[in-house]
Design a protein around this motif. Structure first.
Motif, PDB file in Angstrom:
ATOM      1  N   ARG A   1      12.858  -6.541  -5.405  1.00  0.00           N
ATOM      2  CA  ARG A   1      13.503  -6.630  -4.097  1.00  0.00           C
ATOM      3  C   ARG A   1      12.829  -5.740  -3.062  1.00  0.00           C
ATOM      4  N   THR A   2      12.464  -4.528  -3.437  1.00  0.00           N
ATOM      5  CA  THR A   2      11.928  -3.574  -2.458  1.00  0.00           C
ATOM      6  C   THR A   2      10.429  -3.705  -2.263  1.00  0.00           C
ATOM      7  N   GLY A   3       9.699  -4.120  -3.305  1.00  0.00           N
ATOM      8  CA  GLY A   3       8.253  -4.105  -3.211  1.00  0.00           C
ATOM      9  C   GLY A   3       7.712  -2.692  -3.261  1.00  0.00           C
ATOM     10  N   PHE A   4       6.434  -2.545  -2.936  1.00  0.00           N
ATOM     11  CA  PHE A   4       5.789  -1.224  -2.936  1.00  0.00           C
ATOM     12  C   PHE A   4       4.618  -1.270  -1.974  1.00  0.00           C
ATOM     13  N   PHE A   5       4.014  -0.117  -1.730  1.00  0.00           N
ATOM     14  CA  PHE A   5       2.908  -0.019  -0.773  1.00  0.00           C
ATOM     15  C   PHE A   5       1.567  -0.117  -1.495  1.00  0.00           C
ATOM     16  N   VAL A   6       0.664  -0.945  -0.944  1.00  0.00           N
ATOM     17  CA  VAL A   6      -0.731  -1.022  -1.374  1.00  0.00           C
ATOM     18  C   VAL A   6      -1.566  -1.098  -0.114  1.00  0.00           C
ATOM     19  N   ASN A   7      -2.669  -0.363  -0.055  1.00  0.00           N
ATOM     20  CA  ASN A   7      -3.443  -0.283   1.187  1.00  0.00           C
ATOM     21  C   ASN A   7      -4.489  -1.372   1.314  1.00  0.00           C
ATOM     22  N   HIS A   8      -4.390  -2.437   0.540  1.00  0.00           N
ATOM     23  CA  HIS A   8      -5.315  -3.566   0.682  1.00  0.00           C
ATOM     24  C   HIS A   8      -4.557  -4.853   0.391  1.00  0.00           C
ATOM     25  N   PRO A   9      -5.038  -5.986   0.835  1.00  0.00           N
ATOM     26  CA  PRO A   9      -4.334  -7.243   0.555  1.00  0.00           C
ATOM     27  C   PRO A   9      -4.390  -7.590  -0.926  1.00  0.00           C
TER      28      PRO A   9
ATOM     29  N   SER B   1     -13.158   7.652  -1.113  1.00  0.00           N
ATOM     30  CA  SER B   1     -13.079   7.421   0.318  1.00  0.00           C
ATOM     31  C   SER B   1     -11.634   7.151   0.680  1.00  0.00           C
ATOM     32  N   PHE B   2     -11.218   7.670   1.843  1.00  0.00           N
ATOM     33  CA  PHE B   2      -9.852   7.427   2.291  1.00  0.00           C
ATOM     34  C   PHE B   2      -9.712   6.067   2.955  1.00  0.00           C
ATOM     35  N   THR B   3     -10.786   5.542   3.502  1.00  0.00           N
ATOM     36  CA  THR B   3     -10.718   4.260   4.188  1.00  0.00           C
ATOM     37  C   THR B   3     -11.038   3.095   3.271  1.00  0.00           C
ATOM     38  N   ALA B   4     -11.957   3.293   2.317  1.00  0.00           N
ATOM     39  CA  ALA B   4     -12.342   2.206   1.419  1.00  0.00           C
ATOM     40  C   ALA B   4     -11.711   2.322   0.044  1.00  0.00           C
ATOM     41  N   GLY B   5     -10.992   3.417  -0.237  1.00  0.00           N
ATOM     42  CA  GLY B   5     -10.382   3.595  -1.546  1.00  0.00           C
ATOM     43  C   GLY B   5      -9.135   2.748  -1.715  1.00  0.00           C
ATOM     44  N   SER B   6      -8.624   2.719  -2.935  1.00  0.00           N
ATOM     45  CA  SER B   6      -7.436   1.941  -3.273  1.00  0.00           C
ATOM     46  C   SER B   6      -6.294   2.894  -3.596  1.00  0.00           C
ATOM     47  N   TYR B   7      -5.162   2.700  -2.928  1.00  0.00           N
ATOM     48  CA  TYR B   7      -3.991   3.543  -3.109  1.00  0.00           C
ATOM     49  C   TYR B   7      -2.754   2.668  -3.219  1.00  0.00           C
ATOM     50  N   SER B   8      -1.768   3.203  -3.897  1.00  0.00           N
ATOM     51  CA  SER B   8      -0.480   2.529  -3.988  1.00  0.00           C
ATOM     52  C   SER B   8       0.607   3.586  -4.083  1.00  0.00           C
ATOM     53  N   SER B   9       1.770   3.269  -3.539  1.00  0.00           N
ATOM     54  CA  SER B   9       2.853   4.244  -3.487  1.00  0.00           C
ATOM     55  C   SER B   9       4.183   3.531  -3.671  1.00  0.00           C
ATOM     56  N   TYR B  10       5.125   4.263  -4.309  1.00  0.00           N
ATOM     57  CA  TYR B  10       6.490   3.752  -4.467  1.00  0.00           C
ATOM     58  C   TYR B  10       7.450   4.924  -4.310  1.00  0.00           C
TER      59      TYR B  10
ATOM     60  N   ARG C   1       0.298  -4.181   1.884  1.00  0.00           N
ATOM     61  CA  ARG C   1       1.653  -4.551   1.471  1.00  0.00           C
ATOM     62  C   ARG C   1       2.527  -3.315   1.615  1.00  0.00           C
ATOM     63  N   LEU C   2       3.690  -3.450   2.257  1.00  0.00           N
ATOM     64  CA  LEU C   2       4.569  -2.330   2.548  1.00  0.00           C
ATOM     65  C   LEU C   2       5.855  -2.438   1.742  1.00  0.00           C
ATOM     66  N   GLN C   3       6.411  -1.280   1.394  1.00  0.00           N
ATOM     67  CA  GLN C   3       7.724  -1.234   0.759  1.00  0.00           C
ATOM     68  C   GLN C   3       8.803  -1.208   1.836  1.00  0.00           C
ATOM     69  N   THR C   4       9.800  -2.052   1.676  1.00  0.00           N
ATOM     70  CA  THR C   4      10.948  -2.051   2.579  1.00  0.00           C
ATOM     71  C   THR C   4      12.202  -1.846   1.733  1.00  0.00           C
ATOM     72  N   GLY C   5      13.010  -0.909   2.133  1.00  0.00           N
ATOM     73  CA  GLY C   5      14.190  -0.587   1.354  1.00  0.00           C
ATOM     74  C   GLY C   5      13.882   0.449   0.294  1.00  0.00           C
ATOM     75  N   VAL C   6      14.932   0.885  -0.395  1.00  0.00           N
ATOM     76  CA  VAL C   6      14.768   1.937  -1.397  1.00  0.00           C
ATOM     77  C   VAL C   6      15.920   1.859  -2.387  1.00  0.00           C
ATOM     78  N   LEU C   7      15.680   2.385  -3.571  1.00  0.00           N
ATOM     79  CA  LEU C   7      16.727   2.518  -4.584  1.00  0.00           C
ATOM     80  C   LEU C   7      17.313   3.926  -4.496  1.00  0.00           C
ATOM     81  N   ARG C   8      18.636   3.983  -4.437  1.00  0.00           N
ATOM     82  CA  ARG C   8      19.333   5.272  -4.412  1.00  0.00           C
ATOM     83  C   ARG C   8      20.130   5.407  -5.705  1.00  0.00           C
ATOM     84  N   THR C   9      19.712   6.353  -6.570  1.00  0.00           N
ATOM     85  CA  THR C   9      20.339   6.548  -7.875  1.00  0.00           C
ATOM     86  C   THR C   9      21.195   7.801  -7.845  1.00  0.00           C
ATOM     87  N   ASN C  10      22.353   7.722  -8.482  1.00  0.00           N
ATOM     88  CA  ASN C  10      23.198   8.917  -8.562  1.00  0.00           C
ATOM     89  C   ASN C  10      24.088   8.840  -9.797  1.00  0.00           C
TER      90      ASN C  10
END
Length: 728
Positions: free
Chosen positions: A263-271, A132-141, A295-304
């Motif tokens: 420092r940046t955290g990551f995204f999770v669609n549930h508390p 399910s898209f509404t009841a499922g668990s997702y995380s992103s970075y 939980r939302l990610q704020t900021g990003v790592l820029r590697t070069n």
């Protein structure tokens, strides 16, 4: 394609009072009419849309549902089974279409702050136990790679493997870097963390030119930002530490990765779960924006690094590995936010990231990765060195001979060059510099402030990114869709993707057969713990066990073949065969090389002994070690089986001739089982031909033999008419 909102739910930060699209739903329910359902369609981020220039010409005439936005980069997916619980790991890399091109031809940044080889990499973890898209668990970075945001280039006209680095323009106020980091603050929020892997100490200045210039630019820009939102700069000479025998490169990268994810955290669609807040893991110190529902990610790592290929991919893998542990911990899959090397999950993630790095390296550099994670762990097989040399040569050849044509194709596809009648063609231009730096000729354009170098609205909403803040400017990018059907695919993402109203196959709707899966790395022995988070030796993994077994059998069979064969005629033939065999070595860990087990040709008696030993070893490989003797009942059954086989052999020899005779008699009386006697499974009869067809076939045969019959009068007239119209 453009993402669409969920039915009648919106995610925000408590600032949507002025944008209530569901007011008339309550009015409709009070009036007794059928309620309406709403969805939101927004536009994709134009920086990563590669066919945006083509779609601009048809947007006004075509319904938005027919527009398909494409990205250029990499997409890979892997599956982990955690005691039957499916977890999918998806890696998506989006290449920027701004200042896009190939290595050496596109370096640094253009006048608008867009850098070369900018790639946004996102890893998505999906707990597939709930479909399910509404009841499922997702995380992103999300993390980013890109060239150093300065005016710099390398001259490839000298045909050198490492052309000298030159700064093309002096930029004392870091104007180009300011434009670039303003874009990053607007898209990702703060903190912006720079991991610079360029060399700092060299006998002759080469890469150090970029390190010093980038450090000066970041120092200048941070003077005017508030301290809590300043750009964080981490410089680490990765190449120097790789050569050191006392330093573990990945351990140092792991420390940097843990600090970055914190420092940046990551995204999770549930508390967060209650167990996450327990003392011990310091989960409350994790950065990001914590909402009541997610939980939302704020900021990003820029590697070069210089090329943003080999060193950058390994550093991004280590950061992704650390983020993966936190994501799995947030989804309740593991009990601690840590993952160790030599586990099935990390091996799977490493292979996924190497495919990701190979693809991006081919697109920008012209070859696959030269240095991989195993290289920096110093566990790469000896065959890897020769492959690294071949990849280096392939990259050099591509940069010297084929990158110019690829660059022209990219400029034409992205619309950077517009063909106009009467003007120069693309291949006639001496350089494409003015195509990518259009503002260099606009001398009267308004200048940005040297101190307040950011967009004013961006600083107000930090640490949240301005592109995701509910404001009037962002609402203009959205289109509200009103439908009376609740499950319409335009407002329901689940219905759009799975299409439950159609007769479809579940295997086609969801990716079950993937290129990478944890089952490829899991051990084949039943007694070993099947968890993908158990540390295993290289020889215990599924791929290594299969390679060990196959290589052992090949080595044993080679010994048998060489021992039974006559001596070779000369030493040159042996050396040539060994060189040919070296090309078949495997890359897997623990692989047994044929070159490491040389075979010595001896006398006949020793050959017989070697043959017996090889048969014994082959028997052990196939049957395993027998730890106990068979019982009396088993021996009795085996003897009966042997006696039965011997007696059956005597009967077969006696009745062989009679069986052949009976078989011949039976073949003569077979009748076709088909109801079509002229075309059955036993015989085929040719159909009757008319006289005209037979004459045409006979004429064709005679023509093939050189006997050409005379042409008729009508044919001659037709042929002369054809020659007259065609050539006269």
């Amino acid at each position: 394609m453009p993402s669409e909102g969920l039915k009648s739910e919106t995610f925000g930060h408590g600032r949507q009072d002025s944008f209530d699209i569901f007011e008339d739903e309550d009015v409709a329910m009070q009036a007794g009419s059928e309620p309406s359902h709403y969805g939101i369609r927004n536009e994709p981020y134009p920086k990563y849309t590669w066919n945006g220039n083509m779609l601009e010409k048809v947007k006004s005439a075509v319904h938005p549902n027919w527009l398909l936005y494409i990205i250029h980069g990499f997409c890979g997916q892997s599956k982990m089974l955690i005691y039957g619980r499916p977890v999918y790991v998806t890696l998506i890399a989006r290449r920027s279409c701004k200042f896009a091109g190939t290595r050496f031809l596109k370096r640094g940044a253009n006048c608008e702050g867009d850098v070369a080889n900018e790639v946004e990499t996102e890893q998505i973890i999906h707990d597939a136990s709930v479909m399910s898209f509404t009841a499922g668990s997702y995380s992103s970075y999300v993390q980013v790679r890109g060239s150093v945001p300065l005016y710099w280039s390398q001259d490839i006209s000298t045909m050198m493997p490492k052309p000298p680095i030159t700064l093309d323009q002096a930029d004392p106020f870091a104007h180009i870097a300011a434009l670039h980091f303003d874009q990053m603050l607007q898209r990702f929020g703060s903190p912006i963390i720079i991991l610079n892997l360029v060399k700092k100490r060299e006998k002759r200045k080469h890469e150090r030119i970029l390190s010093e210039a980038l450090f000066s630019a970041v120092t200048y820009l941070n003077q005017f930002l508030p301290p809590e939102y300043g750009i964080q700069y981490i410089a680490w000479d990765m190449a120097k530490y790789t050569k050191s025998k006392l330093c573990n490169v990945l351990d140092r990268l792991n420390l940097i990765a843990e600090d970055v994810v914190k420092r940046t955290g990551f995204f999770v669609n549930h508390p967060d779960f209650h167990s996450n807040s327990l003392p011990g893991e310091r989960w409350n110190e994790l950065g990001g924006f914590v909402h009541n529902t997610c939980r939302l990610q704020t900021g990003v790592l820029r590697t070069n690094c210089v090329d943003c290929l080999d060193r950058t991919n390994t550093a991004q893998f280590m950061v992704g590995k650390c983020a993966l542990a936190c994501q799995l911990y947030a989804l309740g899959v593991i009990d601690k936010p840590r993952l160790q090397f030599d586990t099935d999950a990390v091996r799977l993630f490493e292979e996924l990231y190497e495919d990701h790095g190979d693809t991006l390296s081919l697109q920008y550099g012209g070859s696959q990765l030269v240095h991989r994670v195993k290289t920096y762990r110093k566990i790469a097989p000896w065959t890897q060195h020769s492959k690294d040399i071949m990849q280096t040569l392939s990259r050099y050849y591509s940069n010297a001979f084929s990158d110019a044509d690829r660059q022209d194709a990219i400029n034409l596809f992205l619309g950077v060059f517009q063909p106009i009648e009467g003007k120069s063609h693309l291949w006639e231009l001496p350089t494409d510099y003015y195509l990518h730096h259009k503002n260099t000729v606009a001398l009267l354009s308004p200048k940005r402030s040297y101190t307040h170098w950011w967009t004013p609205e961006v600083l107000i909403h930090l640490p949240l990114p301005y592109d995701e803040v509910p404001c009037t400017e962002n609402f203009k990018k959205m289109t509200v869709i009103k439908k009376t059907v609740k499950c319409d695919e335009e407002i329901d993402i689940y219905t759009e993707f799975f299409r439950p109203y159609e007769l479809s196959c579940f295997d086609d709707a969801f990716c079950l057969k993937m290129t990478n899966s944890a089952k490829d790395f899991m051990p084949k022995n039943i007694g070993i713990d099947p968890s993908p988070f158990t540390v295993r030796k290289p020889e215990e993994t599924g791929k290594s066990m299969l390679s060990n077994k196959s290589n052992k059998e090949e080595a044993v069979l080679q010994r048998k073949t060489v021992a039974s064969a006559p001596p070779p005629p000369s030493e040159e033939a042996v050396s040539s065969s060994s060189e040919d065999d070296s090309g078949t070595d495997k890359e897997e860990e623990g692989a047994v090389s044929q070159r490491s087990t040389p075979v010595k040709v001896t006398e006949f008696g020793e050959n017989t002994k070697n043959t017996e030993d090889s048969r014994q070893s082959l028997r052990e490989v196939r049957m395993g070690n027998i730890s106990r003797l068979p019982s009396e009942d088993d021996l009795l059954i085996y003897k009966r089986f042997v006696n039965l086989g011997q007696s059956q052999r005597k009967v077969d020899l006696y009745s062989q001739q009679s069986n052949i005779r009976q078989l011949d008699d039976s073949m003569t009386i077979l009748k076709p089982a088909s109801s079509f006697p002229q075309d059955s499974i036993y015989e085929v009869h040719l159909s009757d031909l008319d006289a005209k067809s037979a004459d045409i076939f006979a004429s064709h045969i005679q023509t093939g033999k050189g006997m050409i019959p005379p042409l008729a009068k009508d044919d001659m007239i037709l042929y002369r008419e054809y020659i007259k119209n065609r050539y006269m």
